[in-house]
Design a protein around this motif. Structure first.
Motif, PDB file in Angstrom:
ATOM      1  N   MET A 165     -23.289   5.294 110.484  1.00 12.23           N
ATOM      2  CA  MET A 165     -23.609   4.413 111.612  1.00 12.23           C
ATOM      3  C   MET A 165     -23.558   5.175 112.930  1.00 12.23           C
ATOM      4  N   ASN A 166     -22.671   6.140 113.009  1.00 15.32           N
ATOM      5  CA  ASN A 166     -22.526   6.937 114.228  1.00 15.32           C
ATOM      6  C   ASN A 166     -23.425   8.172 114.234  1.00 15.32           C
ATOM      7  N   GLY A 167     -24.259   8.299 113.210  1.00 18.65           N
ATOM      8  CA  GLY A 167     -25.208   9.415 113.154  1.00 18.65           C
ATOM      9  C   GLY A 167     -24.619  10.733 112.704  1.00 18.65           C
ATOM     10  N   ASN A 168     -23.411  10.706 112.160  1.00 20.94           N
ATOM     11  CA  ASN A 168     -22.755  11.943 111.730  1.00 20.94           C
ATOM     12  C   ASN A 168     -22.913  12.103 110.217  1.00 20.94           C
ATOM     13  N   THR A 169     -24.079  12.591 109.806  1.00 15.15           N
ATOM     14  CA  THR A 169     -24.380  12.715 108.382  1.00 15.15           C
ATOM     15  C   THR A 169     -23.517  13.766 107.705  1.00 15.15           C
ATOM     16  N   ALA A 170     -23.220  14.844 108.404  1.00 11.88           N
ATOM     17  CA  ALA A 170     -22.403  15.918 107.819  1.00 11.88           C
ATOM     18  C   ALA A 170     -21.007  15.409 107.487  1.00 11.88           C
ATOM     19  N   GLN A 171     -20.413  14.660 108.405  1.00 11.46           N
ATOM     20  CA  GLN A 171     -19.086  14.096 108.149  1.00 11.46           C
ATOM     21  C   GLN A 171     -19.145  13.096 106.995  1.00 11.46           C
ATOM     22  N   ALA A 172     -20.216  12.304 106.971  1.00 12.22           N
ATOM     23  CA  ALA A 172     -20.377  11.318 105.904  1.00 12.22           C
ATOM     24  C   ALA A 172     -20.441  12.001 104.535  1.00 12.22           C
ATOM     25  N   ARG A 173     -21.153  13.093 104.457  1.00 11.06           N
ATOM     26  CA  ARG A 173     -21.257  13.821 103.180  1.00 11.06           C
ATOM     27  C   ARG A 173     -19.891  14.366 102.761  1.00 11.06           C
TER      28      ARG A 173
END
Length: 505
Positions: A165-173
């Motif tokens: 939701m916050n646009g942080n795909t790397a953290q999400a992965r």
């Protein structure tokens, strides 16, 4: 008639012969296998005979939570005597409150619980109250493991969604990978993994993740809806329809309704699109994608003025959206407002990377409006800029690498529309993409066109040969092409594998 009544009576007696304990055991088994709908049937029957059994009420509540039914869960939880409540009663109560959109009740139920599981629910409750900063802090504390120093998979999976939701795909992965290490098979982990794959543009992997989720958790709405959405993005409409059919008896709400409309649009069934979106208009309020789709259906059905009324506010809110600008321009043209369409579409003329189809639409508006630049715009649409062509080729290449066949086909169609249609790479890739979405005849036609332009190219031979083998249209020719391709490129593992499979078949 009497014979039929006797059969019904016999079946009824047979069903009544099952003891409540047998029902309970079957419900426990179904719950353990994640078949929550089946468990619900037996639990309801068992509770009819033992309405105050605390173990039954607890299982019913947990099953209802798994199905997303906060009302039923809350009712069962509040019937459990205080002395018989499970250790995680507060967590269960909080989750039921969240499912009923009562964030403050959830926070009250959690109290001072600082466990990782509690931090997850606290974060979700704060998020429901629009406290994104507080939610982020709660998620971060939960990821550290709470008071026991051990984060659970559900907490990590929901934190991953929050990161998306916050646009942080790397953290999400990273968070999803941690969730998988904690509990790979959990439904929350599987769904978050699929969502991150989508954000990364890896649609093939997302589809695999959803497949695993639907297999392990039969009837799970989120998994089935997610799978249907990815199939739609891949242009595999028939498979998408099959998944949606399995949701026929599930209350899927706005998400399933939008997917059903999207599927109908893929078949150009605009009446069905309008009917579905009209019936679910309130539930879909605020969904820009559904508004654009609704407008497209209205234009197709001869109601462009209504489409304009829907699209103009969207463009005002999001002037950078090429999709909304394009569809509003089409609606204005269909309504006879060429001057309005020209003003809406004019930004496409100044962008070096504008799609040729948008330039043609702009030129049409200019011609209809009698604009002095109409001829110049029409000429520009015929010969797109190198930047525009390069951008479309890059889009197509990215879609092919991500196995997003629907987007690849759309991009190659735009390229073919403004070129001489003889580029063997474009034709070959179009053959591959069309084959992947099940358009076998079309794929073979493109394969033949590619081979005509590059008769000695091993990859082109492989594409056409494999299509002919898979479809059974011409196995002899397919085998000959694969054999020649393997001779020309002996180190190509894909060609070698196709040839081996063709010989075995």
């Amino acid at each position: 008639m009497l014979k039929y009544a006797a059969i019904v009576a016999a079946l009824t007696l047979l069903g009544c012969s099952e003891s409540p304990q047998e029902r309970v055991e079957r419900a426990r088994k179904a719950f353990g296998e994640h078949d929550y709908r089946a468990a619900q049937v037996d639990l309801a029957a068992a509770l009819a005979t033992s309405p105050d059994d605390p173990a039954l009420l607890e299982l019913h509540a947990r099953n209802a939570l798994a199905m997303g039914d906060g009302i039923a869960a809350d009712a069962s939880l509040n019937r459990i005597a205080a002395a018989r409540r499970p250790a995680d009663f507060g967590l269960l109560l909080a989750e039921a409150a969240l499912l009923r959109n009562r964030a403050d009740e959830a926070l009250a139920a959690l109290g001072s619980d600082a466990s990782s599981a509690a931090q997850r629910l606290r974060a979700l409750a704060l998020l429901a109250n629009d406290d994104r900063e507080g939610a982020g802090q709660a998620f971060a504390k939960g990821a550290q493991g709470g008071v026991k120093g051990r984060a659970d998979a559900r907490q990590l999976a929901d934190f991953a969604r929050f990161s998306l939701m916050n646009g942080n795909t790397a953290q999400a992965r990273d968070l999803v990978n941690r969730a998988k290490a904690a509990d790979r098979g959990l439904i929350d982990t599987r769904l978050a993994d699929a969502e991150v794959f989508i954000a990364e543009g890896r649609l093939a992997e997302a589809l695999d993740a959803y497949d695993g989720a639907t297999s392990a958790y039969p009837g799970n709405l989120a998994a089935l809806a997610g799978k249907a959405a990815v199939l739609g993005d891949l242009g595999r409409i028939k498979e998408m329809d099959a998944v949606l059919a399995s949701l026929a008896d599930v209350r899927g709400g706005a998400k399933v309704a939008y997917l059903q409309a999207q599927s109908a649009a893929g078949r150009k069934d605009w009446k069905t699109v309008r009917s579905i979106l009209q019936a679910n208009e309130k539930a879909l309020e605020g969904n820009d994608q559904s508004s654009v789709l609704y407008a497209q259906s209205l234009v197709a059905l001869g109601q462009p003025e209504q489409a304009r009324a829907r699209l103009q506010p969207l463009l005002t809110r999001n002037p950078q959206s090429a999709l909304v600008r394009r569809e509003l321009g089409k609606a204005q043209l269909a309504a006879g407002d060429a001057a309005g369409a020209l003003e809406t579409l004019r930004p496409f003329g100044s962008a070096l990377t504008s799609d040729p189809a948008d330039l043609r639409l702009l030129a049409s508006a200019a011609t209809a409006a009698g604009d002095s630049q109409a001829a110049q715009l029409a000429e520009k649409a015929r010969y797109p800029t190198p930047q525009a062509l390069a951008a479309t080729l890059a889009e197509a290449d990215t879609a092919m690498r991500r196995e997003n066949w629907g987007n690849a086909i759309a991009a190659y169609e735009r390229i073919l529309a403004v070129t001489d249609g003889r580029n063997p790479l474009v034709l070959n890739n179009m053959a591959v993409a069309q084959g992947k979405v099940g358009n076998t005849r079309v794929a073979i036609d493109f394969g033949n066109r590619a081979l005509k332009q590059a008769p000695g190219n091993a990859s082109v031979m492989d594409t056409l040969g494999w299509l002919l083998i898979q479809s059974g249209v011409d196995r002899d020719r397919g085998l000959a092409l694969l054999t020649e391709a393997a001779r020309k490129a002996p180190d190509n593992a894909t060609i070698r594998d196709h040839l081996d499979q063709a010989r075995k078949g």
